[in-house]
Design a protein around this motif. Structure first.
Motif, short mmCIF file in Angstrom:
data_model
loop_
_atom_site.label_atom_id
_atom_site.label_comp_id
_atom_site.label_asym_id
_atom_site.label_seq_id
_atom_site.Cartn_x
_atom_site.Cartn_y
_atom_site.Cartn_z
N LEU A 15 -26.69 29.26 7.15
CA LEU A 15 -27.34 27.95 7.03
C LEU A 15 -28.57 27.88 7.92
N ALA A 16 -28.43 28.34 9.18
CA ALA A 16 -29.58 28.32 10.09
C ALA A 16 -30.68 29.24 9.58
N ASN A 21 -35.94 30.35 6.97
CA ASN A 21 -36.68 30.98 5.87
C ASN A 21 -37.49 29.96 5.07
N ALA A 22 -36.98 28.73 4.99
CA ALA A 22 -37.66 27.70 4.21
C ALA A 22 -38.79 27.03 4.98
N THR A 23 -38.91 27.32 6.27
CA THR A 23 -40.00 26.74 7.06
C THR A 23 -41.33 27.35 6.64
N PRO A 24 -42.33 26.53 6.29
CA PRO A 24 -43.62 27.08 5.86
C PRO A 24 -44.22 27.98 6.93
N GLY A 25 -44.70 29.12 6.51
CA GLY A 25 -45.30 30.08 7.43
C GLY A 25 -46.02 31.17 6.67
N ALA A 146 -33.86 36.73 20.04
CA ALA A 146 -33.34 35.49 20.62
C ALA A 146 -32.34 34.77 19.72
N PHE A 147 -32.52 34.88 18.41
CA PHE A 147 -31.73 34.08 17.47
C PHE A 147 -30.42 34.74 17.08
N VAL A 148 -30.50 35.99 16.65
CA VAL A 148 -29.31 36.65 16.11
C VAL A 148 -28.17 36.75 17.13
N PRO A 149 -28.42 37.13 18.39
CA PRO A 149 -27.30 37.28 19.33
C PRO A 149 -26.51 36.00 19.58
N GLN A 150 -27.10 34.84 19.29
CA GLN A 150 -26.38 33.59 19.50
C GLN A 150 -25.16 33.47 18.59
N PHE A 151 -25.14 34.22 17.51
CA PHE A 151 -24.04 34.13 16.55
C PHE A 151 -23.06 35.31 16.67
N ILE A 152 -23.22 36.09 17.72
CA ILE A 152 -22.30 37.20 17.97
C ILE A 152 -21.39 36.83 19.13
N PHE A 170 -29.83 38.23 7.04
CA PHE A 170 -31.06 37.43 7.16
C PHE A 170 -32.14 37.96 6.22
N ALA A 171 -32.30 39.28 6.18
CA ALA A 171 -33.32 39.88 5.32
C ALA A 171 -33.02 39.64 3.84
N VAL A 172 -31.75 39.80 3.45
CA VAL A 172 -31.37 39.61 2.04
C VAL A 172 -31.54 38.15 1.64
N GLN A 173 -31.10 37.24 2.50
CA GLN A 173 -31.26 35.84 2.17
C GLN A 173 -32.74 35.45 2.07
#
Length: 225
Positions: A15-16, A21-25, A146-152, A170-173
């Motif tokens: 979800l995060a 991914n949906a944030t414009p950039g 910074a982001f991924v380790p928060q979910f481990i 993350f890459a597949v999504q």
């Protein structure tokens, strides 16, 4: 191989990741611009290159390259300026194409090239464009760190494998999301109102790329202790 505590984190992580991914950039803008400027195959190949870039960033984070960017101001600055220069090149290319297009040409979407010709030439160019855009953005590497380790969970036995799994998800999504964007952009490009606005969209895209380049160039390295 993966414990229950880690697997329970996956839905929240997805979800995060979807929100990110949906944030414009840059990635989203590149996918939309290539689809609108050429055809869905161009957007799909750019999206595939972006996804590969995300996967490589995840590998770099696992093996310490992202940590090097976080700790070394010089390394961060080098990658940052390479990324900014590449965005400037993309932006100027879009502005050039918008300037050169005559009203008659801009009012009609060019017919797509034959599939074989596209596969032999443009496909690799679009893939490379997406890959380099993602790889030359040091913020993606730092985000992975910074982001991924928060979910481990701390008690996870195989943290490296867990990091690789979440990075792959993350890459597949991200790829699936960008492919959906390609499909939506293709539908919008068929609207009659699109014909008169294609040239202006190219110009706007070029200006946005230049703005993103300026923003990236102005990013300060605040990650060292």
């Amino acid at each position: 191989m993966f414990d229950a505590d880690l697997l329970r984190q996956v839905p929240l992580f997805m979800l995060a990741a979807l929100l990110l991914n949906a944030t414009p950039g840059v990635d989203l803008l590149l996918t939309v611009s290539r689809t609108a400027q050429s055809d869905p195959r161009a957007g799909a190949m750019a999206a595939a290159g972006i996804a590969m870039g995300c996967a490589l960033h995840a590998l770099a984070a696992v093996f310490g390259l992202a940590a090097l960017l976080a700790l070394s101001a010089q390394a961060f600055v080098v990658v940052k300026w390479l990324g900014a220069a590449y965005l400037v090149w993309l932006g100027l290319g879009l502005l050039r194409d918008a300037w050169r297009a005559t009203p008659a040409v801009a009012s009609q979407r060019p017919a797509p090239a034959p599939a074989r010709r596209y596969a032999e030439g443009s496909a690799w160019a679009d893939f490379r464009r997406g890959l380099l855009t993602n790889l030359f953005n040091p913020k993606v590497a730092l985000f992975m760190l910074a982001f991924v380790p928060q979910f481990i969970p701390a008690q996870t036995a195989h943290k490296t494998l867990a990091f690789l799994m979440l990075g792959a998800l993350f890459a597949v999504q991200g790829l699936l999301f960008l492919l959906a964007v390609v499909g939506l952009t293709e539908r919008i490009a068929r609207w009659p109102a699109w014909a008169g606005s294609a040239r202006w969209l190219q110009a706007a895209g070029g200006l946005l790329f230049l703005g993103l380049a300026a923003r990236l160039a102005g990013t300060r390295h605040d990650f060292h202790g």
